[in-house]
Design an enzyme around this catalytic site. Structure first.
Site, mmCIF file in Angstrom:
data_model
loop_
_atom_site.group_PDB
_atom_site.id
_atom_site.type_symbol
_atom_site.label_atom_id
_atom_site.label_comp_id
_atom_site.label_asym_id
_atom_site.label_seq_id
_atom_site.Cartn_x
_atom_site.Cartn_y
_atom_site.Cartn_z
ATOM 1 N N ASP A 244 19.488 23.032 78.259
ATOM 2 C CA ASP A 244 19.246 21.905 79.151
ATOM 3 C C ASP A 244 20.475 20.988 79.218
ATOM 4 O O ASP A 244 21.105 20.717 78.189
ATOM 5 C CB ASP A 244 18.046 21.133 78.584
ATOM 6 C CG ASP A 244 17.597 20.003 79.467
ATOM 7 O OD1 ASP A 244 17.241 20.270 80.618
ATOM 8 O OD2 ASP A 244 17.606 18.844 78.996
ATOM 9 N N GLU A 306 21.977 25.162 82.210
ATOM 10 C CA GLU A 306 21.670 24.269 83.315
ATOM 11 C C GLU A 306 22.867 23.338 83.444
ATOM 12 O O GLU A 306 23.133 22.546 82.534
ATOM 13 C CB GLU A 306 20.436 23.419 83.045
ATOM 14 C CG GLU A 306 20.104 22.600 84.276
ATOM 15 C CD GLU A 306 19.454 21.265 84.008
ATOM 16 O OE1 GLU A 306 18.758 20.774 84.884
ATOM 17 O OE2 GLU A 306 19.657 20.690 82.929
HETATM 18 C C1 GLC Z 1 17.031 18.722 82.731
HETATM 19 C C2 GLC Z 1 15.600 19.140 82.957
HETATM 20 C C3 GLC Z 1 14.848 17.977 83.532
HETATM 21 C C4 GLC Z 1 14.915 16.840 82.535
HETATM 22 C C5 GLC Z 1 16.355 16.509 82.185
HETATM 23 C C6 GLC Z 1 16.430 15.605 80.994
HETATM 24 O O1 GLC Z 1 17.671 18.400 83.918
HETATM 25 O O2 GLC Z 1 15.559 20.265 83.796
HETATM 26 O O3 GLC Z 1 13.522 18.302 83.838
HETATM 27 O O4 GLC Z 1 14.283 15.714 83.063
HETATM 28 O O5 GLC Z 1 17.081 17.664 81.827
HETATM 29 O O6 GLC Z 1 16.069 16.305 79.837
#
Ligand code: GLC
Length: 587
Positions: A244, A306
């Site tokens: 993440d 991500e």
């Molecule tokens: C990432 C996740 C999202 C979350 C953010 C903070 O972007 O996909 O859902 O709110 O991280 O953890």
């Protein structure tokens, strides 16, 4: 990571008896799961599994509720594994199920080595991994590495005193004076990224909510603690991690102000460019360490990042020298946000020829993005466009990442009233930013109560009205449905060697309306021609394939929407309906 759309978003007819080429699994065609263990292992024996896998994101709160409390859970996911196997899924990525105060619905973790009772127990998780394995499905965990919950014992210790041994595990700084944070850094979720803590008279930094303090990745103990988390789950048999918010792990140690750019965001803050809080080069040291760690486990565990990389050069850095991330999520492709043959062709070509020779990962929807049915639909041809997007996802050489429900054409259904909003982003940004509830609504299984998701009288998010028409049960009975189209396409991915190779030759490269490409068979057998009319008008197309070694003048339709009048077509003389999708075998 397009979590704040208010800020970031600019703005075959298939007959049942349709002749599919030999090799189509008849059990799948009839909607029955193939017997356990009989999934074809495809690709060259030397390729790691993730290169050919279809990955499916599950938002566990919304997939299947097994105990009637209105929230999905692990046993619910287990009960749907046959569905996923039947569909042709090779791996599931589960968004966080760790214990959490749920400020950010699980992305605020208070214990990395446990399961929140809301979703079940560690024993349930082990059962999920074992049951998934029986169906040749791997399980990928979400690793929330950038921040913890403010309720995590690490942060509680850290905030307790300035000389606590965990103080340096987070980012604490003095303000510039009373009520004045250390600098202008902004939270992705609105307002200052610094929160003052009166207990020790300092500010702590949080890229996201104030309940999600950022870990200090410059501290070696933090790194080791997080690597131990990875070992904990790898030892339980997970097949890798989706990491993440990975580009946000580091911030400028000199605390230089981020760059202010014109305009204000959905929360009324000045717009900034995250020059000193995103994509710092130190991220890559961590990624190499993580890769080294997963590589020490058998079975080729995968790392998916991500990171909303702004261009191909930044995306390519994620692969390192094949010693960092195997599958960086490609947000550029996900967020073209309009059906554009030229736009997609440029991005697909760019990433498919990336200098790192890294494997691309495409997706169009996730739990932070409005669903593709709405973002790409034109309001008239949405179901047809859903099939076209499916073909882009599943017929290119990239590893595809699906989001639960896209295979049935689930649409975004945002809350109608501020009082109904669950996602704090929506509470803060209403009405400009309605939050992410709309793309997280319960999976639509059938036409029964709560569309088969839960027996509760109240589900955590309401089931959208569209569930009456768009659900697994009714679409399974309809040969023309989006679901039937996905199933056939997924089956072709497995059965066709040409769709498993790396070759993808873009044809008609100046055509602004039609995206077409040839997937050459690496074994000199039949190649596959993919033609996607990305316009609302019918189109004529003449494709000359001889220069690509294709000498036969006719092609056999494998899959098409709408259905062609004949199964034998001529690539040199194609007539395409609006948003038509065609896959044909050629030699
Ligand atoms: C990432 C996740 C999202 C979350 C953010 C903070 O972007 O996909 O859902 O709110 O991280 O953890």
């Amino acid at each position: 990571m397009r979590t704040c759309r208010g800020l970031c978003v600019v703005g075959l007819v298939l007959a049942l008896g349709f002749c599919l080429k030999g090799g189509f699994d008849s059990a799948m065609a009839q909607g029955k799961p193939a017997p356990v263990g009989e999934h074809v292992i495809h690709g060259s024996g030397e390729d790691p599994w993730w290169k050919h896998a279809v990955i499916y994101e599950i938002y566990p709160r919304s997939f299947q509720d097994s105990n009637g409390d209105g929230v999905g859970d692990i046993r619910g996911v287990i009960s749907r594994l046959d569905y996923l196997h039947d569909l042709g899924i090779d791996a599931i990525w589960l968004t966080p199920m760790y214990p959490s105060p749920l400020v950010d619905f699980g992305y605020d973790v208070s214990d990395y080595a446990a399961i929140d009772p809301l979703y079940g127990t560690l024993a349930d998780f082990d059962l999920l991994v074992a049951e998934a394995k029986k169906r040749d499905i791997r399980v990928i965990m979400d690793l929330v590495a950038n921040h913890t919950s403010d309720q995590h014992p690490w942060f509680r210790d850290s905030r307790s005193s300035r000389d606590n041994p965990k103080r340096d595990w987070y980012i604490w700084r003095d303000g510039k004076g009373p009520g004045r944070p250390p600098n202008n850094w902004e939270s992705w979720f609105g307002h200052s990224a610094w929160t003052f803590d009166p207990a020790t008279n300092q500010y702590y930094y949080h890229y996201f909510y104030k309940e999600q303090p950022d870990l200090n990745w410059r501290n070696p103990e933090v790194r080791q603690a997080m690597y131990n988390v990875m070992r904990f789950w790898l030892d339980r048999g997970v097949a890798g991690f989706r990491i993440d918010a990975v580009s946000r792990l580091f911030e400028d140690p000199q605390l230089r102000n981020d760059v202010v750019v014109p305009g204000v965001n959905a929360y009324g803050d000045p717009n900034i460019r995250h020059k000193y809080t995103d994509n710092l080069p130190e991220v890559h040291d961590v990624l190499r360490e993580m890769r080294h760690l997963v590589d020490s486990y058998p079975g080729n565990p995968v790392l998916i990042s991500e990171a909303d990389e702004p261009n191909i050069s930044e995306l390519v850095k994620m692969y390192g020298k094949n010693d960092e991330i195997q599958l960086p999520m490609d947000f550029q492709v996900a967020d073209v946000n309009r059906i554009s043959a030229s736009g997609f062709r440029r991005l697909l070509r760019e990433v498919e020829h990336n200098p790192a020779h890294g494997q691309p990962l495409y997706f169009f929807s996730n739990h932070d993005q409005q669903r593709q049915w709405d973002r790409y639909g034109d309001g008239v041809h949405n179901d047809q466009i859903a099939k076209l997007m499916a073909a882009m996802l599943l017929a290119t050489p990239a590893t595809p990442l699906m989001y639960y429900g896209e295979e049935i054409g689930m649409r975004t259904t945002p809350p109608a009233r501020k009082d109904d909003v669950q996602d704090p982003v929506g509470k803060l940004g209403w009405p400009v930013e309605k939050g992410r509830d709309g793309e997280r609504t319960p999976m639509q299984w059938d036409a029964s109560k709560n569309s088969g998701f839960s027996t509760a009288d109240h589900t955590w998010l309401p089931v959208p009205p569209s569930a009456a028409e768009y659900n697994v049960q009714s679409e399974s009975r309809d040969a023309n449905s989006i679901l039937s189209f996905y199933k056939r396409l997924l089956a072709l991915r497995r059965s066709e060697p040409a769709l498993q190779g790396e070759s993808c030759v873009f044809l008609n490269r100046d055509d602004p309306f039609v995206l077409s490409f040839l997937r050459k068979n690496p074994h000199h057998g039949e190649s596959i021609l993919v033609v996607l009319n990305m316009s609302p008008q019918p189109r004529q197309l003449a494709l000359h394939l001889v220069p690509y070694g294709i000498t036969q003048r006719t092609a056999t339709v494998l899959l098409s929407s709408p259905q062609p009048s004949s199964q034998s077509i001529s690539p040199a003389n194609l007539t395409l309906a609006p948003f038509a999708v065609l896959l044909a075998s050629v030699r």
